[in-house]
Enzyme design. Structure first.
Site, mmCIF file in Angstrom:
data_model
loop_
_atom_site.group_PDB
_atom_site.id
_atom_site.type_symbol
_atom_site.label_atom_id
_atom_site.label_comp_id
_atom_site.label_asym_id
_atom_site.label_seq_id
_atom_site.Cartn_x
_atom_site.Cartn_y
_atom_site.Cartn_z
ATOM 1 N N ASP A 418 89.137 8.637 95.405
ATOM 2 C CA ASP A 418 88.973 9.490 94.482
ATOM 3 C C ASP A 418 89.803 10.591 94.286
ATOM 4 O OD1 ASP A 418 86.282 8.124 93.904
ATOM 5 O OD2 ASP A 418 85.436 9.290 95.491
ATOM 6 N N VAL A 419 90.333 11.238 95.472
ATOM 7 C CA VAL A 419 91.354 12.309 95.344
ATOM 8 C C VAL A 419 92.560 11.762 94.583
ATOM 9 C CG1 VAL A 419 92.765 13.784 96.964
ATOM 10 C CG2 VAL A 419 90.257 13.162 97.597
#
Length: 654
Positions: A418-419
């Protein structure tokens, strides 16, 4: 050294440039529930550890964590997603609120919020319990409300950004948040978004979206290529297609075989589920009846953590079903095994090699198929993530870039994908060159995996890794107004955003702390203006403040979320607002920003106004009332006392 410094400066400039970029995230939102326990013995009933729960942490997961990372990195994030009307949904809302994400989620009663509960001992994940059934489809009303929220959020972002087209991030993990009508709407509305990023368990469901970037895991990329081979179409590397040879051997000029042929049933739907498993090769140890023995190969909502082994994919007849979360096998599916060279996939449910996957260089395989992946997804950029091995990124010019990562325990890497997605999207939205976008995305993901928990990368951490963050020990606490104006000007010149709030803060309590943490999440610098003692007396009464301004300032300056504190004598902070011209002005209260008295001034100066709700039963006045009540009950009422003391302070937040 000079070259390295110049490179870091270029990267930092991109991070500064994406500040405030409008980003709409839509998809499968979930809750990550972390439970940390101690274990010192085994139970008598079974060879299982006895656990004593010590602490619990909840975090946003899936699309919600992507939105949290967009906000933490400096973007203006909005989340549109269905969320259950349950306790887990409430926690997701709290996570979004704390992170400064604009929460435009849609409550869907009767449909539980997906939750991943991890139980750990000694930072080792012992088990994971998943709740939330992907078969619980959205109702027709739920789909209609989701589309309305999507349309409104798009226009809200556009208006808040002065007409700039927002960026769209689609997080489709097969949990039912993006049914066919929503996918069709997004494809039809593609032109409303300047940049579109797609992270999907099944990329084939998004044919026609034409995303700017897709970020499949190695497993998802393999699955897409395997399914593409069933269509009979010709693409790069296919016999007779670009990159294939005339004899149809499907061998690149580099000698890497790349033919991909699967004989799926004719009724296999284009949008059916397709799952991947990693385990022993069919026919080897653990096989049964000539089919592959399988083991879970990843974590829905995070990157596939495939180890070397047989790779399988399959598709069931019927519509897009609840299948398992991405990267995890669905019982009863047919399997497709990767050949031992690791460079081609062949045969439906047929054993190819008992040594499948041994010595496979996934980076080489991914790099050899970038052109095909771009053709099949319609994306300008394809970033194949390889978990502990980094990523392979390719763009329209045909060149590829490899990035590397440091292996860490699995409990440290949850949400690292997600980062990566958030940073890559922001960089491309800021029109950064692809090599720089890829480098920033990998760096952001890498610096978040130092400890157990769901990964979130803050903008200041990323800038700090690039050597562009001012030293925290050089930060003055209490400053004078003129000095503050100079400090703020320096931060603004460096591209940092300024958040401003004010109040009496007479008796500092948890409600204040949470409020200030939420305010700090809205920008890069938090300035707190504190009413002087005389100002508090005029506003609150002769018996206030309880604590002199020196004590109030000392406590506020000690909070890590507060950068600077300034004292003002006036009843209104209008003078300070005009002096520092904040990017965001924050007030506490459950009322719309339009009712904030300073709102017209802030907006005239080019800033925005945000109101943050109070924490229930947490206010200075309520604390003072409790102390006075306790004192009266301990001392006993004086003779003749029949009414409350005249100096009792009304219980209003302060």
């Amino acid at each position: 050294m000079a070259h390295a410094a110049a490179e870091q400066h270029r990267l930092a400039t991109v991070v500064q440039s994406w500040l405030g970029r409008p980003v709409l995230v839509i998809g499968d939102a979930m809750l990550d529930d972390w439970r940390f326990a101690d274990s010192e013995r085994l139970c008598r009933e079974a060879p299982a550890p006895v656990l004593t729960l010590r602490r619990r942490i909840s975090a946003a997961g899936g699309a919600a964590n992507t939105a949290v990372n967009v906000a933490a990195l400096g973007g203006r994030a909005v989340l549109v997603a269905p969320v259950g009307a349950d306790a887990a949904g409430d926690e997701v809302h709290d996570c979004l609120d704390r992170a400064g994400v604009w929460d435009r989620t849609v409550n869907e009663p009767g449909r539980p919020t997906p939750v991943k509960r991890r139980m750990l001992a000694g930072n080792q994940i012992l088990l994971r319990e998943d709740s939330g059934d992907p078969e619980d489809a959205l109702t027709a009303d739920g789909v209609a409300r989701l589309l309305t929220a999507l349309d409104c959020a798009t226009e809200e972002l556009r208006a808040a950004s002065g007409g700039v087209q927002p960026t769209l991030v689609v997080c489709d993990y097969g949990l039912g948040a993006l049914p066919a009508p929503v996918r069709a709407w997004l494809i039809a509305a593609r032109d409303r978004y300047a940049t579109v990023a797609l992270d999907a368990h099944d990329l084939a469901d998004w044919h026609g979206l034409a995303p700017t970037v897709v970020t499949p895991s190695f497993a998802e990329a393999t699955r897409l290529l395997a399914r593409a081979g069933t269509t009979g179409g010709r693409g790069p590397g296919r016999p007779g297609g670009p990159g294939g040879d005339a004899r149809g051997t499907g061998v690149h000029g580099s000698g890497i075989p790349n033919d991909l042929h699967l004989d799926h049933p004719d009724h296999d739907p284009a949008d059916g589920p397709s799952e991947l498993t990693v385990g022993a090769a069919p026919g080897g140890a653990g096989s049964r009846d000539g089919t592959a023995a399988s083991a879970p190969a990843g974590d829905p909502g995070s990157r596939d953590t495939a180890a070397a082994g047989a790779v399988g994919t399959a598709s069931e007849a019927g519509s897009r079903t609840a299948g398992a979360p991405r990267g995890e096998p669905v019982p009863g599916e047919d399997r497709v095994a990767m050949t031992g060279d690791g460079l081609s996939v062949t045969g439906t449910g047929v054993t190819v090699s008992t040594g499948a996957g041994e010595g496979v260089d996934r980076a080489v395989l991914a790099e050899s198929r970038l052109a095909e992946l771009r053709a099949h997804t319609g994306a300008d950029v394809v970033a194949v993530t390889l978990d502990t091995e980094g990523a392979i990124v390719g763009g329209p010019e045909g060149t590829s870039r490899r990035s590397h990562s440091t292996p860490v325990p699995a409990s440290h890497a949850v949400g690292a994908g997600d980062v990566y997605l958030a940073a890559m999207t922001l960089a491309l939205a800021a029109e950064a060159p692809l090599p720089i976008a890829a480098q920033l995305a990998q760096l952001a993901a890498t610096i978040t995996v130092s400890e157990t928990g769901t990964c979130v990368c803050r903008r200041e951490d990323l800038l700090g890794a690039l050597g562009d963050q001012p030293a925290t020990d050089a930060r003055p606490g209490l400053v004078e107004p003129d000095e503050l104006a100079e400090i703020v000007a320096g931060h603004r010149e460096a591209g940092r955003s300024v958040v401003f709030t004010n109040g009496c803060f007479d008796v500092l309590h948890p409600g204040h702390v949470r409020y200030l943490e939420q305010a700090r999440a809205l920008g890069d610098l938090l300035v707190v203006a504190v009413n002087s003692d005389d100002s508090v007396r005029r506003l609150k009464g002769a018996d206030r403040p309880v604590n002199p301004v020196e004590d109030r300032v000392t406590l506020l300056a000690a909070l890590s979320c507060v950068d600077h504190v300034v004292v003002f004598e006036e009843d209104s902070p209008a003078g300070l607002i005009g002096l520092i011209r904040p990017d965001v002005y924050v007030k506490g209260g459950d009322y719309p920003p339009e009712l904030v008295p300073e709102a017209p001034l802030v907006r005239r100066l080019g800033g925005q106004v945000r109101t943050l709700g109070y924490v229930p039963d947490r206010s200075t006045s309520a604390i003072i009332d409790r102390i006075r009540a306790h004192h009266r009950s301990a001392a006993g009422p004086p003779t003749g006392e029949g009414t409350p003391a005249a100096g009792t302070v009304p219980s209003t937040p302060s």
